[in-house]
Motif scaffolding. Structure first.
Motif, PDB file in Angstrom:
ATOM      1  N   ILE A   1      32.821  40.283  36.151  1.00 45.83           N
ATOM      2  CA  ILE A   1      31.572  39.539  36.379  1.00 45.83           C
ATOM      3  C   ILE A   1      30.659  40.311  37.325  1.00 45.83           C
ATOM      4  O   ILE A   1      29.447  40.449  37.079  1.00 45.83           O
ATOM      5  CB  ILE A   1      31.884  38.144  36.940  1.00 45.83           C
ATOM      6  CG1 ILE A   1      32.557  37.283  35.872  1.00 45.83           C
ATOM      7  CG2 ILE A   1      30.610  37.463  37.437  1.00 45.83           C
ATOM      8  CD1 ILE A   1      33.118  35.976  36.386  1.00 45.83           C
TER       9      ILE A   1
ATOM     10  N   MET B   1      28.792  32.999  32.657  1.00 50.97           N
ATOM     11  CA  MET B   1      28.333  34.068  33.541  1.00 50.97           C
ATOM     12  C   MET B   1      27.394  35.033  32.822  1.00 50.97           C
ATOM     13  O   MET B   1      26.464  35.582  33.424  1.00 50.97           O
ATOM     14  CB  MET B   1      29.530  34.824  34.117  1.00 50.97           C
ATOM     15  CG  MET B   1      30.330  34.043  35.136  1.00 50.97           C
ATOM     16  SD  MET B   1      29.407  33.673  36.661  1.00 50.97           S
ATOM     17  CE  MET B   1      29.144  31.906  36.470  1.00 50.97           C
TER      18      MET B   1
ATOM     19  N   LEU C   1      31.666  31.635  41.351  1.00 54.74           N
ATOM     20  CA  LEU C   1      32.683  32.680  41.194  1.00 54.74           C
ATOM     21  C   LEU C   1      33.742  32.584  42.284  1.00 54.74           C
ATOM     22  O   LEU C   1      34.946  32.710  42.010  1.00 54.74           O
ATOM     23  CB  LEU C   1      32.005  34.052  41.222  1.00 54.74           C
ATOM     24  CG  LEU C   1      32.943  35.267  41.170  1.00 54.74           C
ATOM     25  CD1 LEU C   1      33.812  35.229  39.920  1.00 54.74           C
ATOM     26  CD2 LEU C   1      32.134  36.560  41.235  1.00 54.74           C
TER      27      LEU C   1
ATOM     28  N   ASP D   1      33.500  32.758  31.366  1.00 50.01           N
ATOM     29  CA  ASP D   1      33.018  34.099  31.056  1.00 50.01           C
ATOM     30  C   ASP D   1      31.665  34.043  30.344  1.00 50.01           C
ATOM     31  O   ASP D   1      30.721  34.752  30.698  1.00 50.01           O
ATOM     32  CB  ASP D   1      34.045  34.873  30.210  1.00 50.01           C
ATOM     33  CG  ASP D   1      34.714  34.031  29.133  1.00 50.01           C
ATOM     34  OD1 ASP D   1      34.262  32.892  28.868  1.00 50.01           O
ATOM     35  OD2 ASP D   1      35.703  34.520  28.545  1.00 50.01           O
TER      36      ASP D   1
ATOM     37  N   ALA E   1      23.685  35.906  34.264  1.00 46.42           N
ATOM     38  CA  ALA E   1      23.344  37.303  34.561  1.00 46.42           C
ATOM     39  C   ALA E   1      22.110  37.751  33.787  1.00 46.42           C
ATOM     40  O   ALA E   1      21.179  38.346  34.352  1.00 46.42           O
ATOM     41  CB  ALA E   1      24.536  38.202  34.244  1.00 46.42           C
TER      42      ALA E   1
ATOM     43  N   PHE F   1      33.136  39.223  26.798  1.00 44.24           N
ATOM     44  CA  PHE F   1      33.142  37.895  27.413  1.00 44.24           C
ATOM     45  C   PHE F   1      32.986  36.812  26.344  1.00 44.24           C
ATOM     46  O   PHE F   1      33.642  35.771  26.397  1.00 44.24           O
ATOM     47  CB  PHE F   1      32.012  37.775  28.435  1.00 44.24           C
ATOM     48  CG  PHE F   1      32.296  38.422  29.762  1.00 44.24           C
ATOM     49  CD1 PHE F   1      33.303  39.365  29.905  1.00 44.24           C
ATOM     50  CD2 PHE F   1      31.541  38.107  30.876  1.00 44.24           C
ATOM     51  CE1 PHE F   1      33.575  39.964  31.128  1.00 44.24           C
ATOM     52  CE2 PHE F   1      31.788  38.694  32.108  1.00 44.24           C
ATOM     53  CZ  PHE F   1      32.812  39.633  32.234  1.00 44.24           C
TER      54      PHE F   1
ATOM     55  N   PHE G   1      40.433  35.763  32.751  1.00 48.68           N
ATOM     56  CA  PHE G   1      39.804  34.445  32.654  1.00 48.68           C
ATOM     57  C   PHE G   1      40.799  33.415  32.144  1.00 48.68           C
ATOM     58  O   PHE G   1      41.561  33.670  31.218  1.00 48.68           O
ATOM     59  CB  PHE G   1      38.588  34.488  31.722  1.00 48.68           C
ATOM     60  CG  PHE G   1      37.438  35.283  32.258  1.00 48.68           C
ATOM     61  CD1 PHE G   1      36.494  34.689  33.078  1.00 48.68           C
ATOM     62  CD2 PHE G   1      37.314  36.630  31.950  1.00 48.68           C
ATOM     63  CE1 PHE G   1      35.431  35.430  33.589  1.00 48.68           C
ATOM     64  CE2 PHE G   1      36.261  37.374  32.451  1.00 48.68           C
ATOM     65  CZ  PHE G   1      35.316  36.772  33.268  1.00 48.68           C
TER      66      PHE G   1
ATOM     67  N   VAL H   1      39.444  32.351  37.349  1.00 52.24           N
ATOM     68  CA  VAL H   1      39.333  33.799  37.152  1.00 52.24           C
ATOM     69  C   VAL H   1      40.281  34.474  38.138  1.00 52.24           C
ATOM     70  O   VAL H   1      40.538  33.953  39.226  1.00 52.24           O
ATOM     71  CB  VAL H   1      37.893  34.322  37.354  1.00 52.24           C
ATOM     72  CG1 VAL H   1      36.933  33.687  36.364  1.00 52.24           C
ATOM     73  CG2 VAL H   1      37.413  34.087  38.772  1.00 52.24           C
TER      74      VAL H   1
ATOM     75  N   SER I   1      29.227  41.829  27.518  1.00 53.15           N
ATOM     76  CA  SER I   1      28.821  40.519  27.003  1.00 53.15           C
ATOM     77  C   SER I   1      29.634  40.133  25.781  1.00 53.15           C
ATOM     78  O   SER I   1      30.103  38.991  25.659  1.00 53.15           O
ATOM     79  CB  SER I   1      27.327  40.524  26.659  1.00 53.15           C
ATOM     80  OG  SER I   1      26.536  40.745  27.799  1.00 53.15           O
TER      81      SER I   1
END
Length: 292
Positions: free
Chosen positions: A63, A132, A46, A129, A136, A96, A104, A55, A93
């Protein structure tokens, strides 16, 4: 420093390579349940992505919020808090995944490439995106058991084989693809992007997050586990509806197979590699992505 070069069929530059390499290594770490190492690598990625403008501040904050919500969802036991955080994880989510969350600049690494002579041109972005989301969810939420301890491994393998073969046959009979065995120059680049971004992210979301919550809500009902598998598979198919009815049906079948594998093993790697096996056979043996 940012002059383009080709690696594994992907058009990259140094800034892209530096930004994405730690995140891809994070996915590898998660494969071996090294969750803390994966989180450190994701943070490094990141920082690099922000420095190289992949980003911006809005994307970085998005994020950070996603990771914070995933941590809270796993930490707090109050139902109301889990519902709020779960809804937030779902919304972030999806945003993204469809690349509408601001901030992004996902680099285009394959542009209008003819994988098959009679196919539509294929293009591919490195979706930071989506990557990530995979990290996560897998690092902070998705449970995993040891597949070697699964007593129904034979059934899972049989169902998985049926799903892959029947789905590919359905693609041929529906006119979406035709037999086209090949060894494409972009194979290695495609493997990296499809496995580590597409398959990990989609299965972590649809199986590791959505299906797990469905199972918790439906397990007390008669046929609850089968309702969970069916709902998970059909939901996966519905999101492919823009590709047409035949594509949606095939995606639903694949989704049900992945959901069954996850339900029986509680190991997210099972649906990930089933999903990837289907995609890899499609890429190597049939028209890719579809007949023109």
């Amino acid at each position: 420093m940012n002059s383009p070069f080709e690696l594994f069929g992907l058009t990259l530059n140094i800034s892209i390579a530096i930004s994405f390499l730690p995140a891809l290594l994070a996915i590898c770490a998660l494969t071996f349940s090294l969750n803390r190492s994966a989180l450190v690598l994701a943070l490094m990625s990141l920082v690099f992505a922000y420095c190289f403008a992949i980003v911006d501040v809005f994307g970085a904050l998005g994020i950070i919020n996603l990771f914070a919500m995933c941590y809270g969802f796993n930490y707090f036991r109050y139902m109301a808090i889990q519902w709020i955080l779960g809804l937030g994880i779902f919304v972030f989510s999806v945003l993204f995944f469809v690349h509408v969350f601001p901030g992004f600049n996902n680099p285009l690494v394959i542009e209008s490439y003819l994988v098959s002579e009679n196919a539509v041109p294929f293009s591919k972005h490195l979706n930071f995106d989506k990557l990530m989301v995979a990290i996560a969810l897998m690092a902070l939420i998705v449970p995993r058991s040891d597949f070697s301890q699964c007593k129904e491994a034979t059934k899972v393998f049989a169902v998985s084989t049926f799903v892959v073969l029947f789905g590919l046959a359905g693609g041929v009979f529906s006119g979406l693809v035709q037999w086209d065995p090949k060894l494409s120059p972009i194979l290695m680049g495609w493997v990296i992007t499809n496995l580590f971004i597409t398959c990990y992210a989609e299965e972590a979301f649809f199986r590791g997050f959505i299906q797990t919550q469905l199972h918790r809500g439906l397990r007390k009902y008669h046929m609850g586990q089968w309702l969970t598998v069916g709902c998970s598979g059909i939901l996966f198919g519905i999101v492919h509806l823009p590709g047409g009815i035949a594509y949606t049906i095939i995606a639903s079948l694949l989704g049900v197979g992945c959901a069954y594998g996850y339900q029986k093993t509680n190991n997210i790697l099972v649906p990930i590699y089933l999903h990837f096996a289907f995609n890899l056979m499609h890429f190597c043996l049939f028209t890719y992505p579809f007949l023109a």
